[in-house]
Design a protein around this motif. Structure first.
Motif, PDB file in Angstrom:
ATOM      1  N   GLU A 115       0.847  -1.187   0.000  1.00  0.00           N
ATOM      2  CA  GLU A 115       0.000   0.000   0.000  1.00  0.00           C
ATOM      3  C   GLU A 115       0.883   1.237   0.000  1.00  0.00           C
ATOM      4  O   GLU A 115       2.101   1.163   0.206  1.00  0.00           O
ATOM      5  CB  GLU A 115      -0.960  -0.006   1.187  1.00  0.00           C
ATOM      6  CG  GLU A 115      -2.015  -1.108   1.085  1.00  0.00           C
ATOM      7  CD  GLU A 115      -3.119  -0.984   2.117  1.00  0.00           C
ATOM      8  OE1 GLU A 115      -3.126   0.021   2.874  1.00  0.00           O
ATOM      9  OE2 GLU A 115      -3.972  -1.888   2.172  1.00  0.00           O
ATOM     10  N   ALA A 116       0.251   2.378  -0.247  1.00  0.00           N
ATOM     11  CA  ALA A 116       0.980   3.624  -0.458  1.00  0.00           C
ATOM     12  C   ALA A 116       1.905   3.958   0.707  1.00  0.00           C
ATOM     13  O   ALA A 116       1.546   3.812   1.873  1.00  0.00           O
ATOM     14  CB  ALA A 116      -0.003   4.768  -0.677  1.00  0.00           C
ATOM     15  N   ALA A 117       3.109   4.418   0.354  1.00  0.00           N
ATOM     16  CA  ALA A 117       4.137   4.908   1.278  1.00  0.00           C
ATOM     17  C   ALA A 117       4.785   3.813   2.121  1.00  0.00           C
ATOM     18  O   ALA A 117       5.609   4.108   2.986  1.00  0.00           O
ATOM     19  CB  ALA A 117       3.581   6.024   2.177  1.00  0.00           C
ATOM     20  N   GLY A 251      -2.408  -0.838  -4.960  1.00  0.00           N
ATOM     21  CA  GLY A 251      -1.271  -1.714  -4.717  1.00  0.00           C
ATOM     22  C   GLY A 251      -1.206  -2.857  -5.713  1.00  0.00           C
ATOM     23  O   GLY A 251      -0.114  -3.347  -6.048  1.00  0.00           O
ATOM     24  N   GLU A 252      -2.372  -3.283  -6.199  1.00  0.00           N
ATOM     25  CA  GLU A 252      -2.429  -4.354  -7.196  1.00  0.00           C
ATOM     26  C   GLU A 252      -2.208  -3.847  -8.617  1.00  0.00           C
ATOM     27  O   GLU A 252      -2.152  -4.646  -9.552  1.00  0.00           O
ATOM     28  CB  GLU A 252      -3.791  -5.057  -7.118  1.00  0.00           C
ATOM     29  CG  GLU A 252      -4.024  -5.836  -5.842  1.00  0.00           C
ATOM     30  CD  GLU A 252      -3.100  -7.030  -5.710  1.00  0.00           C
ATOM     31  OE1 GLU A 252      -2.947  -7.770  -6.699  1.00  0.00           O
ATOM     32  OE2 GLU A 252      -2.520  -7.210  -4.625  1.00  0.00           O
ATOM     33  N   GLY A 253      -2.116  -2.516  -8.782  1.00  0.00           N
ATOM     34  CA  GLY A 253      -1.834  -1.964 -10.102  1.00  0.00           C
ATOM     35  C   GLY A 253      -2.934  -1.137 -10.722  1.00  0.00           C
ATOM     36  O   GLY A 253      -2.791  -0.661 -11.869  1.00  0.00           O
ATOM     37  N   ALA A 254      -4.059  -0.919 -10.027  1.00  0.00           N
ATOM     38  CA  ALA A 254      -5.105  -0.042 -10.563  1.00  0.00           C
ATOM     39  C   ALA A 254      -4.551   1.377 -10.700  1.00  0.00           C
ATOM     40  O   ALA A 254      -3.713   1.823  -9.914  1.00  0.00           O
ATOM     41  CB  ALA A 254      -6.316  -0.049  -9.640  1.00  0.00           C
ATOM     42  N   ALA A 272       3.403   8.239  -8.260  1.00  0.00           N
ATOM     43  CA  ALA A 272       2.109   8.139  -8.938  1.00  0.00           C
ATOM     44  C   ALA A 272       1.028   7.598  -7.989  1.00  0.00           C
ATOM     45  O   ALA A 272       0.806   8.171  -6.929  1.00  0.00           O
ATOM     46  CB  ALA A 272       2.239   7.283 -10.193  1.00  0.00           C
ATOM     47  N   GLU A 273       0.376   6.488  -8.360  1.00  0.00           N
ATOM     48  CA  GLU A 273      -0.738   5.961  -7.566  1.00  0.00           C
ATOM     49  C   GLU A 273      -0.334   5.545  -6.151  1.00  0.00           C
ATOM     50  O   GLU A 273      -1.189   5.458  -5.266  1.00  0.00           O
ATOM     51  CB  GLU A 273      -1.376   4.766  -8.277  1.00  0.00           C
ATOM     52  CG  GLU A 273      -2.420   5.110  -9.323  1.00  0.00           C
ATOM     53  CD  GLU A 273      -1.816   5.681 -10.594  1.00  0.00           C
ATOM     54  OE1 GLU A 273      -2.549   6.278 -11.391  1.00  0.00           O
ATOM     55  OE2 GLU A 273      -0.580   5.517 -10.797  1.00  0.00           O
ATOM     56  N   LEU A 274       0.927   5.291  -5.920  1.00  0.00           N
ATOM     57  CA  LEU A 274       1.388   4.866  -4.603  1.00  0.00           C
ATOM     58  C   LEU A 274       2.019   6.012  -3.808  1.00  0.00           C
ATOM     59  O   LEU A 274       2.739   5.784  -2.840  1.00  0.00           O
ATOM     60  CB  LEU A 274       2.364   3.699  -4.728  1.00  0.00           C
ATOM     61  CG  LEU A 274       1.745   2.401  -5.287  1.00  0.00           C
ATOM     62  CD1 LEU A 274       2.788   1.308  -5.355  1.00  0.00           C
ATOM     63  CD2 LEU A 274       0.551   1.960  -4.461  1.00  0.00           C
ATOM     64  N   ALA A 275       1.713   7.237  -4.195  1.00  0.00           N
ATOM     65  CA  ALA A 275       2.134   8.403  -3.413  1.00  0.00           C
ATOM     66  C   ALA A 275       1.373   8.420  -2.091  1.00  0.00           C
ATOM     67  O   ALA A 275       0.351   7.745  -1.936  1.00  0.00           O
ATOM     68  CB  ALA A 275       1.855   9.678  -4.205  1.00  0.00           C
ATOM     69  N   PRO A 276       1.857   9.175  -1.093  1.00  0.00           N
ATOM     70  CA  PRO A 276       1.111   9.277   0.166  1.00  0.00           C
ATOM     71  C   PRO A 276      -0.324   9.727  -0.054  1.00  0.00           C
ATOM     72  O   PRO A 276      -0.634  10.438  -1.009  1.00  0.00           O
ATOM     73  CB  PRO A 276       1.916  10.331   0.948  1.00  0.00           C
ATOM     74  CG  PRO A 276       3.301  10.207   0.424  1.00  0.00           C
ATOM     75  CD  PRO A 276       3.132   9.910  -1.051  1.00  0.00           C
ATOM     76  N   ARG A 277      -1.179   9.320   0.866  1.00  0.00           N
ATOM     77  CA  ARG A 277      -2.611   9.556   0.690  1.00  0.00           C
ATOM     78  C   ARG A 277      -2.965  11.026   0.509  1.00  0.00           C
ATOM     79  O   ARG A 277      -3.853  11.361  -0.282  1.00  0.00           O
ATOM     80  CB  ARG A 277      -3.373   9.008   1.903  1.00  0.00           C
ATOM     81  CG  ARG A 277      -3.599   7.524   1.843  1.00  0.00           C
ATOM     82  CD  ARG A 277      -4.437   7.042   3.009  1.00  0.00           C
ATOM     83  NE  ARG A 277      -4.762   5.639   2.838  1.00  0.00           N
ATOM     84  CZ  ARG A 277      -5.395   4.916   3.746  1.00  0.00           C
ATOM     85  NH1 ARG A 277      -5.753   5.474   4.884  1.00  0.00           N
ATOM     86  NH2 ARG A 277      -5.663   3.648   3.517  1.00  0.00           N
TER      87      ARG A 277
END
Length: 508
Positions: A115-117, A251-254, A272-277
């Motif tokens: 998950e992010a961060a 986390g799965e790539g969405a 990108a998508e996994l940047a902090p919330r």
């Protein structure tokens, strides 16, 4: 008013923090009070992502703590982060031993998601997005079987009891329309967060910060109330509360796309998508404000596996005539978690003798300005248990005169007005002008309805957000600099806010 004496620990709230505290207080007698039936009305049962912990080879508590500190934008208490991450693996294993059906690898270890961060996959989950409900089911069964615990539902917290020295001696609850005083040797507030103060939230709408508000009125120190986390990907289908598209999907790539299908997160952050919330939430907010819309596209990442891997998200989408296997999911930021709360030490003690706090209504300092993904259930389990053990050691105080703080309730129309005002003024992006308008709205509601706990909690958030003139973590001011050179937490009492006319005090 009827008075009941409980010779033991009183726990208000039946989420994971409250039930963990109750179990850990054994063999001391524990009375658990909840307004809602078990596993309803608490955020724990709604949690999708899972529990973050260093459970796999190559991971460590030190790495998890470092990620927690980094995500918190300079305000995480490192000692608290160490406690959380060092005791976290044992807490997850204990829940598994109670029957929580965590996903497993072929070798029998915990299957863990990224998950992010987080610097590595470390989120233990259940069927993709079922962790909270499954964990709470297991804990509730254990709690109901525990001989030292009594549970009473349909008891709404209305006030606190205090003696002349300021010690909290119990609570005032409403049950079937009547007020009842319940005294105890120690009281643990596990009343959840403030999501119900916002017009768009992913939490149960009945969580309105009332435990925080009552503690503030009693004189407790409140920490970091301005820091509210907005989950980037609430499913935007007009439901209240809004269903959640778990971060595990990214986390799965969405990927996040606008209405034209163009990816946009790389413009906002290299991860990108996994940047902090907070970064992702502001990016989605900006895309929507610009009229481009925001959608979570999981067609390639999950696709046909949606019903098995993410059943809660799949069901929520289908209920709104969206098939996430073939369509992007419309998303919007929503109030999701409160990093602030009643200030506590590592064992849940507040600044008021006899009063403890655990879970989202507490502020241990472990989340700083921005909670690391999937640390919330872990904090509830770890620090809830620590609060339960500490509260169990409190001796029954001698009988004496007590006063009570029973605050008025906020009528439903006024509550809805407050929710709209909070989303406008203390949302994803804030400004001095918007926060002053919000404080004016709160003052007007107070003049009509009195100092209802929901209004007190909202005023703490707004006043401290106005006082913090920097951008840090989940607190973003459109009219502020990027961040002060020195990171400072906020510690404040209700009397400070009132004396300074709500917005003129400075963060300590």
């Amino acid at each position: 008013m009827r008075r009941l004496a409980h010779d033991g620990v009183l726990v208000v709230g039946a989420g994971l923090a409250g039930l963990s505290a109750a179990l850990a207080a054994a063999p001391r007698k524990v009375l658990v009070l909840s307004e809602a039936p078990l596993n309803r009305g608490c955020s724990s049962a709604w949690a999708q992502g899972g529990m973050a912990a260093a459970l796999s080879e190559g991971d460590s508590a030190a790495q998890h703590a470092a990620d927690t500190v980094a995500a918190g934008s300079g305000l995480v208490d490192p000692a608290m982060a160490r406690i959380l991450t060092e005791e976290g693996p044992a807490a997850v294993r204990a829940l598994a031993a109670l029957g929580a059906p965590f996903d497993r690898t072929a070798q029998g270890g915990f299957a863990q998601s990224l998950e992010a961060a987080h610097s590595r996959p470390r989120v233990a989950r259940v069927k993709g997005d079922q962790a909270g409900a499954a964990i709470m089911d297991a804990v509730a069964v254990a709690m109901l079987a525990a001989p030292h615990i009594e549970v009473r539902t349909d008891h709404r917290l209305r006030g606190l009891l205090q003696d002349a020295a300021g010690r909290v001696r119990g609570v005032v609850v409403e049950q079937e329309g009547a007020l009842v005083e319940i005294t105890a040797s120690a009281t643990i507030l596990a009343t959840g967060g403030i999501g119900g103060l916002y017009a768009v939230t992913t939490t149960p709408a009945e969580l309105r910060g009332e435990g925080l508000g009552l503690a503030a009125l009693a004189g407790a120190v409140i920490a970091d109330p301005e820091f509210v986390q907005f989950h980037p990907t609430a499913i935007d289908i007009g439901r209240d509360p809004a269903p959640l598209a778990t971060e595990a999907l990214r986390g799965e790539g969405a990927v996040l796309v606008d209405a034209s299908g163009a990816h946009f997160m790389a413009r906002y952050h290299p991860d990108a998508e996994l940047a902090p919330r907070d970064v992702v939430a502001r990016a989605i907010h900006a895309e929507r404000e610009a009229g481009r819309g925001a959608f979570l596209d999981a067609r390639e990442a999950v696709g046909a596996a949606f019903p098995e891997e993410f059943p809660a998200v799949f069901a929520a989408c289908l209920a709104a005539a969206i098939d996430p296997r073939t369509q992007p999911i419309p998303v919007a930021p929503a109030c999701h978690y409160h990093m602030g709360g009643v200030a506590t030490d590592a064992d849940g003690r507040t600044s008021l003798t006899g009063l403890y706090a655990a879970g989202e209504c507490a502020s241990t300092g472990v989340h700083g300005a921005n909670r690391l993904a999937s640390n919330s259930l872990l904090e509830a389990a770890v620090f809830g248990a620590r609060a339960g053990r500490a509260a169990a050691s409190e001796a029954q105080p001698e009988p004496g005169r007590m006063g009570r703080i029973v605050a008025p309730q906020l009528p439903e129309p006024a509550l809805q007005s407050l929710r709209r005002a909070m989303s406008r003024g203390a949302g994803v992006v804030r400004s001095a002008e918007g926060l002053r308008r919000l404080l004016d709205d709160i003052h007007r509601l107070e003049a009509v309805h009195g100092r209802a706990p929901a209004l007190v909690a909202a005023r703490m958030v707004a006043a401290c957000a106005l006082a913090r003139t920097e951008n840090r973590g989940g607190h973003f001011r459109s009219d502020a600099a990027e961040g002060d050179a020195i990171a400072r937490r906020t510690f404040v009492r209700w009397s400070d806010v009132v004396a300074a006319d709500a917005w003129k005090f400075a963060a300590e």
